[in-house]
Design a protein around this motif. Structure first.
Motif, PDB file in Angstrom:
ATOM      1  N   ASN A  97     111.692  35.225  -1.580  1.00  0.00           N
ATOM      2  CA  ASN A  97     111.451  36.635  -1.861  1.00  0.00           C
ATOM      3  C   ASN A  97     109.986  37.031  -1.707  1.00  0.00           C
ATOM      4  N   ILE A  98     109.340  36.446  -0.714  1.00  0.00           N
ATOM      5  CA  ILE A  98     107.956  36.789  -0.395  1.00  0.00           C
ATOM      6  C   ILE A  98     107.990  37.450   0.982  1.00  0.00           C
ATOM      7  N   PRO A  99     107.337  38.598   1.143  1.00  0.00           N
ATOM      8  CA  PRO A  99     107.346  39.273   2.450  1.00  0.00           C
ATOM      9  C   PRO A  99     106.875  38.334   3.563  1.00  0.00           C
ATOM     10  N   GLN A 100     107.495  38.456   4.711  1.00  0.00           N
ATOM     11  CA  GLN A 100     107.231  37.560   5.840  1.00  0.00           C
ATOM     12  C   GLN A 100     105.742  37.474   6.174  1.00  0.00           C
ATOM     13  N   ASP A 101     105.028  38.582   6.121  1.00  0.00           N
ATOM     14  CA  ASP A 101     103.614  38.583   6.473  1.00  0.00           C
ATOM     15  C   ASP A 101     102.730  37.905   5.425  1.00  0.00           C
ATOM     16  N   GLN A 102     103.295  37.569   4.268  1.00  0.00           N
ATOM     17  CA  GLN A 102     102.517  36.899   3.216  1.00  0.00           C
ATOM     18  C   GLN A 102     102.884  35.433   3.047  1.00  0.00           C
ATOM     19  N   ILE A 103     103.891  34.964   3.758  1.00  0.00           N
ATOM     20  CA  ILE A 103     104.326  33.569   3.600  1.00  0.00           C
ATOM     21  C   ILE A 103     103.242  32.595   4.042  1.00  0.00           C
ATOM     22  N   HIS A 104     102.639  32.833   5.210  1.00  0.00           N
ATOM     23  CA  HIS A 104     101.612  31.911   5.712  1.00  0.00           C
ATOM     24  C   HIS A 104     100.453  31.760   4.725  1.00  0.00           C
ATOM     25  N   PRO A 105      99.857  32.848   4.208  1.00  0.00           N
ATOM     26  CA  PRO A 105      98.784  32.664   3.227  1.00  0.00           C
ATOM     27  C   PRO A 105      99.261  31.964   1.952  1.00  0.00           C
TER      28      PRO A 105
END
Length: 166
Positions: A97-105
């Motif tokens: 449940n983490i937005p895709q654009d925030q997964i990498h960080p």
């Protein structure tokens, strides 16, 4: 009925979460190449060198393996190695449940931040067991490390595209 504080009132279970599923020592090496001479008192303190690296790979839709590599040594006079170590301490993390654009960080900052205290303790105990005072590595700013690596990648991509155009 009161909201469950564990999910802060979310009824659908959509709260962001990061869970450590496993942690393990993937690779470890400690060297004391000049013992017992290296254990004798020295007039000067050692120069400590440390390199930190973080790598991750996706195992499943929400699962990532994160490797925190700490590589270092201590030298006297810039030449004689007192000790050297290399540790890859890893973990498997579930990101939900983490937005895709925030997964990498999240994977590259928060996961190694969770692994670091355990890796730090392994290094400290190995150095102590090698006959030296324990080496307690200073806390690492994983946000700054992430930004630095992102800037390096961006610069390398810029140079690569510049070479193609010329």
């Amino acid at each position: 009925m009161a909201d469950n504080p564990a999910n802060n009132g979310a009824q659908d279970g959509s709260m962001p979460s990061l869970n450590a599923l496993a942690q393990y020592c993937k690779d470890f090496s400690f060297e004391n190449p000049n013992a017992p001479r290296s254990l004798q008192p020295h007039n000067e303190g050692p120069q400590i060198n440390l390199q930190v690296n973080v790598n991750a790979k996706q195992l499943a839709d929400a699962d990532f393996e994160v490797d925190l590599t700490l590589e270092g040594d201590a030298k006297i006079g810039g030449k004689e190695v007192l000790f050297a170590f290399e540790l890859t301490y890893s973990g498997v993390f579930r990101v939900q449940n983490i937005p895709q654009d925030q997964i990498h960080p999240v994977v590259m900052i928060e996961c190694p931040r969770l692994l670091f205290p355990f890796a730090r303790q392994i290094v400290a105990e190995a150095v102590r067991n090698g006959g030296f005072p324990p080496l307690y590595i200073d806390p690492i700013d994983f946000v700054q490390l992430y930004r630095q690596r992102a800037a390096e990648v961006q610069a390398a991509q810029g140079q690569a595209s510049g070479q193609v155009l010329s």
